[in-house]
Motif scaffolding. Sequence first.
Motif, short mmCIF file in Angstrom:
data_model
loop_
_atom_site.label_atom_id
_atom_site.label_comp_id
_atom_site.label_asym_id
_atom_site.label_seq_id
_atom_site.Cartn_x
_atom_site.Cartn_y
_atom_site.Cartn_z
N ALA A 7 0.83 -1.21 0.00
CA ALA A 7 0.00 0.00 0.00
C ALA A 7 0.87 1.26 0.00
CB ALA A 7 -0.92 -0.01 1.22
N ASP A 8 1.92 1.25 0.80
CA ASP A 8 2.83 2.39 0.85
C ASP A 8 3.51 2.61 -0.50
OD1 ASP A 8 4.59 4.38 2.32
OD2 ASP A 8 6.11 2.93 1.70
N THR A 9 3.88 1.52 -1.16
CA THR A 9 4.52 1.61 -2.47
C THR A 9 3.59 2.25 -3.49
OG1 THR A 9 5.91 -0.33 -2.03
CG2 THR A 9 5.57 0.28 -4.34
N ALA A 10 2.33 1.82 -3.51
CA ALA A 10 1.35 2.37 -4.45
C ALA A 10 1.13 3.86 -4.20
CB ALA A 10 0.03 1.61 -4.33
N GLN A 11 1.02 4.24 -2.95
CA GLN A 11 0.77 5.64 -2.62
C GLN A 11 1.96 6.53 -2.98
OE1 GLN A 11 0.32 6.49 1.60
NE2 GLN A 11 -1.27 8.00 1.17
N ARG A 12 3.15 6.08 -2.62
CA ARG A 12 4.35 6.89 -2.92
C ARG A 12 4.60 6.96 -4.42
NH1 ARG A 12 9.33 5.30 -1.02
NH2 ARG A 12 8.73 3.15 -0.64
N PHE A 13 4.25 5.89 -5.14
CA PHE A 13 4.44 5.91 -6.59
C PHE A 13 3.57 6.99 -7.24
CE2 PHE A 13 2.51 4.65 -10.63
CZ PHE A 13 3.62 4.74 -11.45
N VAL A 14 2.30 7.05 -6.89
CA VAL A 14 1.40 8.04 -7.52
C VAL A 14 1.87 9.45 -7.20
CG1 VAL A 14 -0.94 8.98 -7.50
CG2 VAL A 14 -0.59 6.50 -7.62
N ALA A 15 2.31 9.68 -5.96
CA ALA A 15 2.79 11.02 -5.59
C ALA A 15 4.04 11.39 -6.39
CB ALA A 15 3.07 11.08 -4.10
N ALA A 16 4.95 10.42 -6.53
CA ALA A 16 6.20 10.70 -7.27
C ALA A 16 5.94 10.85 -8.76
CB ALA A 16 7.20 9.58 -7.02
N TYR A 17 5.02 10.04 -9.29
CA TYR A 17 4.71 10.08 -10.72
C TYR A 17 4.13 11.44 -11.13
CZ TYR A 17 2.54 8.79 -15.19
OH TYR A 17 2.17 8.73 -16.51
N GLY A 18 3.33 12.03 -10.24
CA GLY A 18 2.68 13.30 -10.57
C GLY A 18 3.49 14.53 -10.18
N THR A 19 4.72 14.33 -9.72
CA THR A 19 5.58 15.45 -9.32
C THR A 19 6.75 15.58 -10.30
OG1 THR A 19 5.02 15.16 -6.98
CG2 THR A 19 7.05 16.37 -7.49
N TYR A 20 6.85 16.74 -10.96
CA TYR A 20 7.92 16.91 -11.95
C TYR A 20 8.12 18.40 -12.23
CZ TYR A 20 3.64 17.00 -14.78
OH TYR A 20 2.37 17.26 -15.25
#
Length: 218
Positions: free
Chosen positions: A87-100
């Motif tokens: 669950a932590d991996t999924a949440q951190r992935f979406v946050a990182a994916y949308g940050t640029y």
Amino acid sequence: MNLSDRHRKILFGVLVVALAAVGVYLTAASPSQHKSAPRAARSTPVTGGGPAAPASPPAGISSQVDSGNFDVYRLLPFGRQEFATAADTAQRFVAAYGTYRFDEQPQAYAARLQPLVNDQVGQQITQGFAAPGIQQQRQQDHTVATCTASLDQVRDIGNNSIIFLVTGKQQISKSGGGSNDSRQWAVTVARDGNALKVSAFEPADVGQAGDTGGGGTG
């Protein structure tokens, strides 16, 4: 048997010597017994505390179900710690994916996400970020996006993967102003060796009803 005083004294002396010998033996043997226990304990393998290491789920439930003390993880292919890591991996992935940022190189962007995704998804993300039209537009607009993510729901659980619905909320600033964007993703986290990594993702309304196929790059 009647013993003279002389014989009784000799017998008593022999018993004292024998008891003393037994006491010396027990005193000498006791430390070696105590020392053997730590050696046995050290021989037990110690696994690392890394969140990515999968753990086997506990055995099923054979006793009568107690609604006040029901451990659902005993019926799942993922234990409590492994489930939380996914669950932590999924949440951190979406946050990182949308940050640029517009001035961020595709390789640097991909490197930030690399610990969270498998090789296939990592390649797709790099290609998507480096697409000429997208990168040129972001540079022209001086686009900067920051994203937060919330876990919404578990969509599906397989023997080796879990699909989470995760909402990413972006704050986007451009040279012409700013805006907010919100999108829900279906993120598949699967076992990858001794780790748990994102193996696929796409907008939640597209699907992923349990598959672990290729992901999107949004």
